[in-house]
Design a protein around this motif. Structure first.
Motif, PDB file in Angstrom:
ATOM      1  N   ASN A  73      35.785 -18.904  29.726  1.00 26.95           N
ATOM      2  CA  ASN A  73      35.633 -17.548  29.190  1.00 26.95           C
ATOM      3  C   ASN A  73      35.389 -16.529  30.301  1.00 26.95           C
ATOM      4  N   ALA A  74      34.760 -16.947  31.364  1.00 27.86           N
ATOM      5  CA  ALA A  74      34.512 -16.025  32.479  1.00 27.86           C
ATOM      6  C   ALA A  74      35.826 -15.567  33.116  1.00 27.86           C
ATOM      7  N   LYS A  75      36.825 -16.451  33.079  1.00 29.55           N
ATOM      8  CA  LYS A  75      38.133 -16.121  33.651  1.00 29.55           C
ATOM      9  C   LYS A  75      39.119 -15.660  32.586  1.00 29.55           C
ATOM     10  N   ASN A  76      38.669 -15.637  31.320  1.00 30.72           N
ATOM     11  CA  ASN A  76      39.558 -15.221  30.228  1.00 30.72           C
ATOM     12  C   ASN A  76      40.834 -16.066  30.202  1.00 30.72           C
ATOM     13  N   THR A  77      40.655 -17.356  30.415  1.00 26.65           N
ATOM     14  CA  THR A  77      41.790 -18.266  30.596  1.00 26.65           C
ATOM     15  C   THR A  77      41.588 -19.544  29.778  1.00 26.65           C
ATOM     16  N   VAL A  78      42.689 -20.050  29.245  1.00 26.29           N
ATOM     17  CA  VAL A  78      42.673 -21.335  28.550  1.00 26.29           C
ATOM     18  C   VAL A  78      43.654 -22.257  29.256  1.00 26.29           C
ATOM     19  N   TYR A  79      43.352 -23.541  29.212  1.00 21.86           N
ATOM     20  CA  TYR A  79      44.126 -24.528  29.960  1.00 21.86           C
ATOM     21  C   TYR A  79      44.616 -25.635  29.034  1.00 21.86           C
ATOM     22  N   LEU A  80      45.676 -26.292  29.470  1.00 23.34           N
ATOM     23  CA  LEU A  80      46.144 -27.496  28.794  1.00 23.34           C
ATOM     24  C   LEU A  80      46.507 -28.514  29.867  1.00 23.34           C
ATOM     25  N   GLN A  81      45.704 -29.549  29.979  1.00 22.18           N
ATOM     26  CA  GLN A  81      45.991 -30.649  30.903  1.00 22.18           C
ATOM     27  C   GLN A  81      46.772 -31.704  30.147  1.00 22.18           C
ATOM     28  N   MET A  82      47.933 -32.044  30.686  1.00 21.11           N
ATOM     29  CA  MET A  82      48.828 -32.984  30.024  1.00 21.11           C
ATOM     30  C   MET A  82      49.015 -34.205  30.915  1.00 21.11           C
ATOM     31  N   ASN A  83      48.607 -35.363  30.419  1.00 23.29           N
ATOM     32  CA  ASN A  83      48.732 -36.623  31.150  1.00 23.29           C
ATOM     33  C   ASN A  83      49.660 -37.576  30.407  1.00 23.29           C
ATOM     34  N   SER A  84      50.096 -38.589  31.108  1.00 15.05           N
ATOM     35  CA  SER A  84      50.966 -39.620  30.516  1.00 15.05           C
ATOM     36  C   SER A  84      52.129 -38.980  29.764  1.00 15.05           C
ATOM     37  N   LEU A  85      52.779 -38.050  30.410  1.00 17.80           N
ATOM     38  CA  LEU A  85      53.836 -37.285  29.755  1.00 17.80           C
ATOM     39  C   LEU A  85      55.031 -38.172  29.411  1.00 17.80           C
ATOM     40  N   LYS A  86      55.657 -37.826  28.283  1.00 19.02           N
ATOM     41  CA  LYS A  86      56.805 -38.555  27.770  1.00 19.02           C
ATOM     42  C   LYS A  86      58.007 -37.606  27.661  1.00 19.02           C
ATOM     43  N   PRO A  87      59.206 -38.140  27.676  1.00 21.62           N
ATOM     44  CA  PRO A  87      60.378 -37.256  27.515  1.00 21.62           C
ATOM     45  C   PRO A  87      60.306 -36.397  26.256  1.00 21.62           C
ATOM     46  N   GLU A  88      59.707 -36.912  25.203  1.00 22.13           N
ATOM     47  CA  GLU A  88      59.600 -36.139  23.962  1.00 22.13           C
ATOM     48  C   GLU A  88      58.594 -34.996  24.044  1.00 22.13           C
ATOM     49  N   ASP A  89      57.862 -34.897  25.150  1.00 24.89           N
ATOM     50  CA  ASP A  89      56.987 -33.750  25.371  1.00 24.89           C
ATOM     51  C   ASP A  89      57.759 -32.553  25.936  1.00 24.89           C
ATOM     52  N   THR A  90      59.009 -32.753  26.268  1.00 20.16           N
ATOM     53  CA  THR A  90      59.832 -31.669  26.803  1.00 20.16           C
ATOM     54  C   THR A  90      59.957 -30.542  25.784  1.00 20.16           C
ATOM     55  N   ALA A  91      59.590 -29.332  26.197  1.00 17.84           N
ATOM     56  CA  ALA A  91      59.596 -28.180  25.297  1.00 17.84           C
ATOM     57  C   ALA A  91      59.168 -26.941  26.080  1.00 17.84           C
ATOM     58  N   VAL A  92      59.314 -25.798  25.439  1.00 20.82           N
ATOM     59  CA  VAL A  92      58.665 -24.585  25.916  1.00 20.82           C
ATOM     60  C   VAL A  92      57.260 -24.564  25.316  1.00 20.82           C
ATOM     61  N   TYR A  93      56.277 -24.418  26.163  1.00 25.42           N
ATOM     62  CA  TYR A  93      54.881 -24.392  25.722  1.00 25.42           C
ATOM     63  C   TYR A  93      54.401 -22.941  25.672  1.00 25.42           C
ATOM     64  N   LEU A  94      53.853 -22.578  24.524  1.00 24.05           N
ATOM     65  CA  LEU A  94      53.429 -21.200  24.297  1.00 24.05           C
ATOM     66  C   LEU A  94      51.936 -21.130  23.997  1.00 24.05           C
ATOM     67  N   CYS A  95      51.315 -20.155  24.596  1.00 26.14           N
ATOM     68  CA  CYS A  95      49.903 -19.887  24.372  1.00 26.14           C
ATOM     69  C   CYS A  95      49.774 -18.859  23.244  1.00 26.14           C
ATOM     70  N   ASN A  96      48.768 -19.073  22.393  1.00 23.84           N
ATOM     71  CA  ASN A  96      48.530 -18.171  21.263  1.00 23.84           C
ATOM     72  C   ASN A  96      47.048 -17.861  21.153  1.00 23.84           C
ATOM     73  N   ALA A  97      46.747 -16.598  20.913  1.00 23.10           N
ATOM     74  CA  ALA A  97      45.378 -16.158  20.647  1.00 23.10           C
ATOM     75  C   ALA A  97      45.331 -15.607  19.232  1.00 23.10           C
ATOM     76  N   TYR A  98      44.485 -16.189  18.404  1.00 18.36           N
ATOM     77  CA  TYR A  98      44.444 -15.813  16.990  1.00 18.36           C
ATOM     78  C   TYR A  98      43.032 -15.426  16.567  1.00 18.36           C
ATOM     79  N   ARG A  99      42.973 -14.236  15.933  1.00 19.78           N
ATOM     80  CA  ARG A  99      41.707 -13.836  15.337  1.00 19.78           C
ATOM     81  C   ARG A  99      41.877 -13.526  13.853  1.00 19.78           C
ATOM     82  N   ASP A 100      42.952 -12.815  13.544  1.00 17.72           N
ATOM     83  CA  ASP A 100      43.286 -12.538  12.156  1.00 17.72           C
ATOM     84  C   ASP A 100      44.756 -12.108  12.128  1.00 17.72           C
ATOM     85  N   TYR A 101      45.209 -11.698  10.961  1.00 14.49           N
ATOM     86  CA  TYR A 101      46.625 -11.362  10.807  1.00 14.49           C
ATOM     87  C   TYR A 101      47.059 -10.287  11.807  1.00 14.49           C
ATOM     88  N   TYR A 102      46.188  -9.348  12.075  1.00  4.72           N
ATOM     89  CA  TYR A 102      46.573  -8.221  12.936  1.00  4.72           C
ATOM     90  C   TYR A 102      46.303  -8.488  14.406  1.00  4.72           C
TER      91      TYR A 102
END
Length: 116
Positions: A73-102
């Motif tokens: 939170n101090a860096k206003n950053t979120v992370y995703l560590q991905m290990n043991s990756l598989k070919p089926e993990d191939t994709a575009v990865y998107l970050c989302n911030a959700y609080r409500d509809y707006y």
């Protein structure tokens, strides 16, 4: 308001990658932060969530035990560590911030390709 993902790339099966999502223009600690992915011809899939209220973490069954979501939170950053990756993990990865509809924000995505 902006979310910028980084850290994607090409990795061999069994390898690891770490993604980052830097937020600006809002306080990400007040939002549930989520990682989605979308592979060609497939629907967007929710991969991991970390809530704002108490830091509860949830994973899709397909990545549980291999991926780890975290936030600084101090860096206003979120992370995703991905290990043991598989070919089926191939994709575009998107970050989302959700609080409500707006207040539902998306990054532009970062490509992850798992291939030998």
């Amino acid at each position: 308001v902006q979310l910028v993902e980084s850290g994607g790339g090409l990795v061999q099966p069994g390898g690891s990658l770490g993604l980052s999502c830097a937020a600006s223009g809002f306080v990400s600690s007040s939002y549930d932060m989520r990682w989605f992915r979308q592979a060609p011809g497939k629907e967007r899939e929710l991969v991991a969530t970390i809530t704002s209220a108490d830091g509860t973490i949830k994973y899709a069954g397909s990545v549980s035990g291999r991926f780890t979501i975290s936030r600084d939170n101090a860096k206003n950053t979120v992370y995703l560590q991905m290990n043991s990756l598989k070919p089926e993990d191939t994709a575009v990865y998107l970050c989302n911030a959700y609080r409500d509809y707006y207040r539902n924000y998306w990054g532009q995505g970062t490509q992850v390709t798992v291939s030998s």
